[in-house]
Enzyme design. Structure first.
Site, PDB file in Angstrom:
ATOM      1  N   ASN A 107      41.117   2.026  -9.581  1.00 43.78           N
ATOM      2  CA  ASN A 107      40.329   2.257  -8.363  1.00 43.78           C
ATOM      3  C   ASN A 107      40.739   1.188  -7.347  1.00 43.78           C
ATOM      4  OD1 ASN A 107      38.418   2.528  -6.374  1.00 43.78           O
ATOM      5  ND2 ASN A 107      36.671   1.915  -7.641  1.00 43.78           N
ATOM      6  N   LYS A 140      39.817   0.908  -4.383  1.00 42.44           N
ATOM      7  CA  LYS A 140      38.749   0.601  -3.413  1.00 42.44           C
ATOM      8  C   LYS A 140      39.342   0.593  -1.999  1.00 42.44           C
ATOM      9  CE  LYS A 140      36.323  -1.702  -7.114  1.00 42.44           C
ATOM     10  NZ  LYS A 140      35.418  -2.738  -7.553  1.00 42.44           N
ATOM     11  N   HIS A 176      30.050   5.375  -7.535  1.00 43.77           N
ATOM     12  CA  HIS A 176      30.408   3.984  -7.813  1.00 43.77           C
ATOM     13  C   HIS A 176      29.289   3.079  -7.313  1.00 43.77           C
ATOM     14  CE1 HIS A 176      32.466   0.154  -7.762  1.00 43.77           C
ATOM     15  NE2 HIS A 176      33.345   0.683  -8.589  1.00 43.77           N
ATOM     16  N   GLU A 187      29.325   0.440  -5.760  1.00 46.14           N
ATOM     17  CA  GLU A 187      29.501  -0.044  -4.376  1.00 46.14           C
ATOM     18  C   GLU A 187      29.032   1.005  -3.379  1.00 46.14           C
ATOM     19  OE1 GLU A 187      33.597  -1.115  -4.889  1.00 46.14           O
ATOM     20  OE2 GLU A 187      32.992  -2.791  -6.165  1.00 46.14           O
ATOM     21  N   GLU A 213      30.082   1.039 -15.837  1.00 49.68           N
ATOM     22  CA  GLU A 213      30.508  -0.161 -15.125  1.00 49.68           C
ATOM     23  C   GLU A 213      29.279  -1.041 -14.863  1.00 49.68           C
ATOM     24  OE1 GLU A 213      34.456   0.558 -12.891  1.00 49.68           O
ATOM     25  OE2 GLU A 213      32.838   1.045 -11.536  1.00 49.68           O
ATOM     26  N   GLY A 243      34.345  -7.272 -10.513  1.00 52.29           N
ATOM     27  CA  GLY A 243      34.950  -8.263  -9.633  1.00 52.29           C
ATOM     28  C   GLY A 243      34.517  -9.689  -9.902  1.00 52.29           C
ATOM     29  N   SER A 289      35.964  -5.884 -14.537  1.00 51.23           N
ATOM     30  CA  SER A 289      36.805  -7.024 -14.924  1.00 51.23           C
ATOM     31  C   SER A 289      37.721  -6.725 -16.110  1.00 51.23           C
ATOM     32  CB  SER A 289      35.951  -8.267 -15.189  1.00 51.23           C
ATOM     33  OG  SER A 289      35.317  -8.682 -13.976  1.00 51.23           O
TER      34      SER A 289
HETATM   35  P1  13P Z   1      37.138  -4.854 -11.154  1.00 51.89           P
HETATM   36  O1  13P Z   1      38.121  -4.368 -12.209  1.00 51.89           O
HETATM   37  O2  13P Z   1      37.815  -5.475  -9.978  1.00 51.89           O
HETATM   38  O3  13P Z   1      36.065  -5.684 -11.774  1.00 51.89           O
HETATM   39  O4  13P Z   1      36.423  -3.532 -10.575  1.00 51.89           O
HETATM   40  C1  13P Z   1      35.911  -2.600 -11.445  1.00 51.89           C
HETATM   41  C2  13P Z   1      35.528  -1.399 -10.683  1.00 51.89           C
HETATM   42  O5  13P Z   1      34.583  -1.424  -9.897  1.00 51.89           O
HETATM   43  C3  13P Z   1      36.321  -0.183 -10.865  1.00 51.89           C
HETATM   44  O6  13P Z   1      35.721   0.925 -10.296  1.00 51.89           O
END
Ligand code: 13P
Length: 255
Positions: free
Chosen positions: A13, A15, A101, A103, A171, A177, A216
């Site tokens: 992803n 983002k 997601h 976010e 997740e 992150g 992560s």
């Molecule tokens: P990270 O791998 O950067 O922690 O992000 C995970 C994520 O949100 C994937 O959708």
């Protein structure tokens, strides 16, 4: 059937990262997974920002590298300025789309019912929906992880979900992150609870539905995370932006 019969998926992803110049990383992934010597039993996907879905779809050319979107509207078309429909993503070469997601839940107020409708829209367009669920740090501290995850699963996954058109991504919000990950035992507990809920609701399809872990995932922890029962792949953020790191994560499945 056993969980090991489920073909895993490692999805990146991106983002809101990636200009055209960054596609060289995706091409490196495409070339590596398309090479004659690449026989790993794993599907590999990159979900770039919407601006790059079509160009990556064309570069991937229906080969082993799959392309996904990061969000879709519930309608196929209409007066929704700035939105992208599942049909448009499909037309651009995507085979899947991430919905719900954390976010988007945080930045855009998306709730389970919106996520469910987006997943249904994805399925209507012929895309797999990658439905994201996961608890916040506060919910975890209050020992609410399983309650939250079960509720999100119940309300974010549409009734018509099948193993072919739906993928669950667990997740934990606090792991995204941050470099933090749950213990292997914790991941096993949550993925096990998700599996039980999926089987109760969808029967055989629930037994075969892929459950990805995200948060992560890095080259140095992928092998351990991917070996946990009912972990059928990964949804990778930061580490998917560099082809070498992403390919090392894919390599957890043996290349
Ligand atoms: P990270 O791998 O950067 O922690 O992000 C995970 C994520 O949100 C994937 O959708």
């Amino acid at each position: 059937m056993s969980d090991s019969d489920v073909r895993p998926l490692v999805a990146g992803n991106w983002k809101m990262h990636g200009l055209k110049a960054g596609l060289d990383q995706a091409l490196k992934v495409r070339d590596a997974v398309s090479a004659a010597g690449f026989a790993a039993p794993v599907d590999v996907m990159i979900c770039p920002p919407a601006t790059l879905v079509m160009v990556l779809g064309e570069l991937a050319g229906g080969g082993r590298l799959l392309v996904g979107g990061q969000d879709c509207h519930t309608a196929a078309q209409g007066a929704h300025t700035g939105d992208v429909s599942a049909e448009m993503l499909k037309d651009a070469g995507a085979t899947a789309v991430i919905v719900g997601h954390s976010e988007r839940r945080a930045d855009h107020g998306e709730m389970d019912r919106h996520v469910r409708d987006k997943a249904a829209a994805a399925n209507r367009a012929g895309l797999s929906a990658i439905v994201c669920i996961g608890e916040t740090a506060g919910q975890r501290a209050a020992d609410l992880t399983l309650d939250v995850v079960r509720r999100q699963l119940e309300n974010s996954v549409p009734d018509g979900a099948t193993a072919a058109n739906t993928i669950i991504a667990y997740e934990p919000v606090w792991a995204i992150g941050t470099g933090l990950t749950p213990t292997a035992d914790d991941v096993e507990t949550v993925h096990g609870a998700i599996r039980v809920a999926l089987v109760q609701r969808f029967g055989e399809d629930g037994a075969r539905m892929r459950i990805l872990y995200g948060g992560s995932v890095k080259p140095d922890n992928a092998r351990e995370l991917m070996s946990i029962d009912n972990v059928n792949g990964a949804l990778v953020g930061g580490a998917s932006l560099k082809a070498d790191d992403f390919l090392r994560i894919v390599g957890a499945y043996g290349t």
